[in-house]
Design a protein around this motif. Structure first.
Motif, PDB file in Angstrom:
ATOM      1  N   LEU A 104      -5.101  11.929  15.942  1.00 42.23           N
ATOM      2  CA  LEU A 104      -4.664  10.779  15.472  1.00 42.23           C
ATOM      3  C   LEU A 104      -6.360   9.749  14.905  1.00 42.23           C
ATOM      4  N   VAL A 136       0.856  20.509  10.133  1.00 38.85           N
ATOM      5  CA  VAL A 136       1.191  20.440  11.347  1.00 38.85           C
ATOM      6  C   VAL A 136       0.120  19.770  12.716  1.00 38.85           C
ATOM      7  N   MET A 140       1.334  16.088  14.752  1.00 39.40           N
ATOM      8  CA  MET A 140       1.880  16.399  15.934  1.00 39.40           C
ATOM      9  C   MET A 140       1.806  15.860  17.423  1.00 39.40           C
ATOM     10  N   ILE A 190      10.738  12.375  12.442  1.00 38.75           N
ATOM     11  CA  ILE A 190      11.297  10.550  11.111  1.00 38.75           C
ATOM     12  C   ILE A 190       9.540  10.357  10.882  1.00 38.75           C
ATOM     13  N   PHE A 191       9.196  10.101  11.670  1.00 35.12           N
ATOM     14  CA  PHE A 191       6.885   9.436  11.764  1.00 35.12           C
ATOM     15  C   PHE A 191       7.007  10.488  11.359  1.00 35.12           C
ATOM     16  N   ILE A 194       7.373  11.117   7.246  1.00 35.73           N
ATOM     17  CA  ILE A 194       7.062  10.833   7.018  1.00 35.73           C
ATOM     18  C   ILE A 194       5.672  11.091   6.427  1.00 35.73           C
ATOM     19  N   ILE A 198       3.961  11.540   2.533  1.00 33.15           N
ATOM     20  CA  ILE A 198       3.150  10.838   1.795  1.00 33.15           C
ATOM     21  C   ILE A 198       1.375  11.250   2.101  1.00 33.15           C
ATOM     22  N   ALA A 241      11.423   5.465   1.258  1.00 35.64           N
ATOM     23  CA  ALA A 241      11.012   5.189   2.526  1.00 35.64           C
ATOM     24  C   ALA A 241      11.629   4.010   2.725  1.00 35.64           C
ATOM     25  N   ILE A 245      13.631   3.908   6.709  1.00 33.89           N
ATOM     26  CA  ILE A 245      13.864   3.104   7.442  1.00 33.89           C
ATOM     27  C   ILE A 245      15.079   2.272   7.972  1.00 33.89           C
ATOM     28  N   LEU A 248      16.866   4.844   9.589  1.00 29.20           N
ATOM     29  CA  LEU A 248      16.363   4.635  11.089  1.00 29.20           C
ATOM     30  C   LEU A 248      16.518   3.614  12.118  1.00 29.20           C
ATOM     31  N   ASP A 249      16.137   1.893  11.089  1.00 27.41           N
ATOM     32  CA  ASP A 249      16.825   0.762  12.377  1.00 27.41           C
ATOM     33  C   ASP A 249      18.269   0.784  12.633  1.00 27.41           C
ATOM     34  N   LEU A 254      14.885  -0.313  15.033  1.00 23.08           N
ATOM     35  CA  LEU A 254      13.938  -0.825  14.983  1.00 23.08           C
ATOM     36  C   LEU A 254      13.481  -1.846  15.321  1.00 23.08           C
TER      37      LEU A 254
END
Lengths: 261, 275
Positions: A104, A136, A140, A190-191, A194, A198, A241, A245, A248-249, A254
């Motif tokens: 990260l 990956v 992760m 999902i995060f 995406i 991208i 996107a 979202i 997801l919401d 969200l």
């Protein structure tokens, strides 16, 4: 007075957030052969042109398969690691979680370069697998970060009860633990998906003219040509996107900024 | 113990093979020459090259300015979303507006700014039409252009981090402060702001790191006129093929970023805190 200022800054900031996306979607509809915003006329011709170009279709397919495969592998690796970290105090558990989270904070250009150099030493470059392992590694943390807080201590007693009643570790995992962390896995996935879909900075080192992902293909194009086809391709990614979202919401919720949390 | 080995074995192995080992290879390459001999020459070359100092300075200046702008815009927006908006549907729409860009590739978002900031883009047209400027300004290829793009891309991180912190502030603390006669401003500076500071720091540090290491946005909005550090690294790996020198550049950037972030974290620690 201050509230007025806050409102003004916020409206301006919200407009700033919408503007570039609106411009892309708008100019993808133009009937002119150059980018025009506001669009002059409305046509879907550029979307047709994109769909008629096999290289775009292939890049979309590569991105999607890559992101899906990377997400599945990331879940299979991150969930056991999260279980070990949350449930078993063991020497090195902090080191393990710090290592798993560190992509990260590592610049992706540095990691991409590292994977290219390492890959050329072990014969893993410019291939789907080379892209896959890199993706990956960087996604992760998203799964881990979403799952770890869901492995709370009060579930532990349920797991112990399950074990006391004679269930094996696997049965306990699938019948007791998994249902409780399912939403964490879903939002993490999902995060993760995406972020992979991208990604440019990492992928760019291992793509080729034949094997390329959609953002890398766009990157290579945008530097030389800007035309409504590019805007149409970009609009599709914005649409993906937005749909993700909204889904997801509606499913997980969200409302990340609500006081109720 | 067997359970732990079973659970952590694969993820640990994977990370050693595809994360730690590659990073180690870069670190080793940075300390060797093509003949494989141990040398500090790559780092000496970076130190002695004036050009690299200039690029570093530009990169960190862009990182710092991006962070400041994101904080100045992001804090009020987070406040607005958490404290001001009452209509749930509008709040939801705002949060979606905030997250859709995050889920859209940097390329697409930077592309939007390339179009907007161009000589005949909407921004220039608007500025000329409003009479603020006489002829179109150059944004593409300037630091201003890169800043507009980077702030746009990184703003959601600050808003989400600050918003989260603000949402967790216990309203009874603010109530108590007001009851004891504090003005709203005093309550904000002595109660609310310090409680939101960890979120602000976390968001700010995230933005700084991402801004300093960004590649795509500066590459597209610099128009080839401005070089940032990640471009130097990319050049070494993709066109010069000097993995030793590229490795030294990578490690330099990594170490400098981590040092600055550690310093920022230290400054941001609440005074008289638990340490």
């Amino acid at each position: 007075m201050i509230t007025v200022a806050i409102r003004l800054v916020s409206y301006a900031a919200l407009a700033y957030l919408v503007l570039p996306l609106a411009v892309i979607v708008g100019s993808s509809l133009t009937t002119t052969s150059f980018l025009a915003f506001p669009p002059q006329g409305v046509t879907l011709a550029w979307y047709g042109k994109m769909l008629g170009d096999p290289s775009y279709v292939a890049a979309f397919a590569t991105s999607t398969v890559l992101a899906a495969a990377a997400t599945i592998i990331a879940i299979l690796l991150a969930v056991p690691a999260a279980l070990a970290i949350a449930r078993h105090a063991f020497p090195g558990s902090r080191l393990l979680s710090a290592t798993l989270m560190s992509p990260l904070i590592l610049p992706h250009v540095v990691l991409g370069a590292a994977l290219l150099q390492y890959g050329s030493a072990i014969g893993l470059t410019r291939s789907f697998n080379a892209l896959l392992v890199g993706h990956v590694v960087i996604i992760m943390p998203f799964v881990l970060r979403a799952v770890l807080p869901q492995l709370t201590d009060d579930q532990r007693s349920l797991e112990e009860a399950s074990a006391d009643l004679g269930a094996g570790p696997l049965t306990t995992f699938f019948l007791v633990t998994l249902p409780q962390i399912r939403s964490g896995i879903a939002s993490g996935a999902i995060f993760a998906f995406i972020s992979s879909w991208i990604n440019v900075e990492l992928s760019i080192f291992n793509t080729t003219a034949e094997l390329t992902t959609i953002p890398v293909k766009l990157f290579n194009y945008v530097q030389y040509t800007i035309d409504p086809t590019i805007a149409a391709v970009s609009s599709i990614t914005i649409l993906v996107a937005a749909v993700t979202i909204i889904v997801l919401d509606l499913t997980i919720g969200l409302d990340v900024l609500s006081e109720r949390r | 113990m067997r359970t732990i080995a079973l659970l952590t074995g694969l993820p640990a192995l994977f990370f050693v093979a595809f994360f730690l080992a590659p990073m180690a290879v870069v670190a080793i390459a940075s300390l060797t020459n093509p003949a494989g001999e141990l040398t500090a020459a790559n780092y000496v070359r970076i130190l002695l090259d004036r050009y690299h100092w200039d690029v570093l300075w530009v990169t960190f200046r862009i990182g710092a300015l991006t962070t400041i702008a994101c904080v100045l815009i992001g804090y009020p927006l987070a406040w607005y979303l958490v404290r001001v908006v009452k209509w749930p549907l509008w709040r939801r729409a705002c949060v979606i507006l905030l997250i859709v860009p995050l889920f859209t590739s940097n390329i697409v978002r930077s592309f939007g700014w390339m179009v907007l900031l161009g000589r005949n883009g909407l921004i220039n047209d608007g500025l000329v039409a409003s009479g603020l400027i006489e002829r179109p300004m150059r944004f593409i290829g300037t630091e201003t252009g890169i800043l507009i793009g980077l702030v746009y891309i990184l703003l959601p991180f600050v808003v989400l981090a600050v918003g989260n912190a603000l949402a967790k502030v216990d309203p009874s603390l603010e109530q108590a402060s007001a009851d004891l006669g504090a003005t709203p401003a005093a309550t904000f500076w002595t109660i609310t702001f310090p409680l939101s500071l960890p979120g602000l720091m976390a968001g700010g540090i995230m933005v700084f790191m991402l801004a300093v290491s960004a590649y795509v946005t500066p590459a597209l909005l610099s128009g080839g006129r401005i070089t940032v550090f990640s471009m130097l690294i990319f050049q070494q790996y993709s066109s010069v093929f000097d993995f030793h020198y590229g490795g030294a550049l990578s490690i330099t950037m990594l170490v400098l970023t981590l040092i600055l972030v550690a310093l920022a974290g230290r400054i941001g620690e609440p005074k008289g805190g638990s340490r």
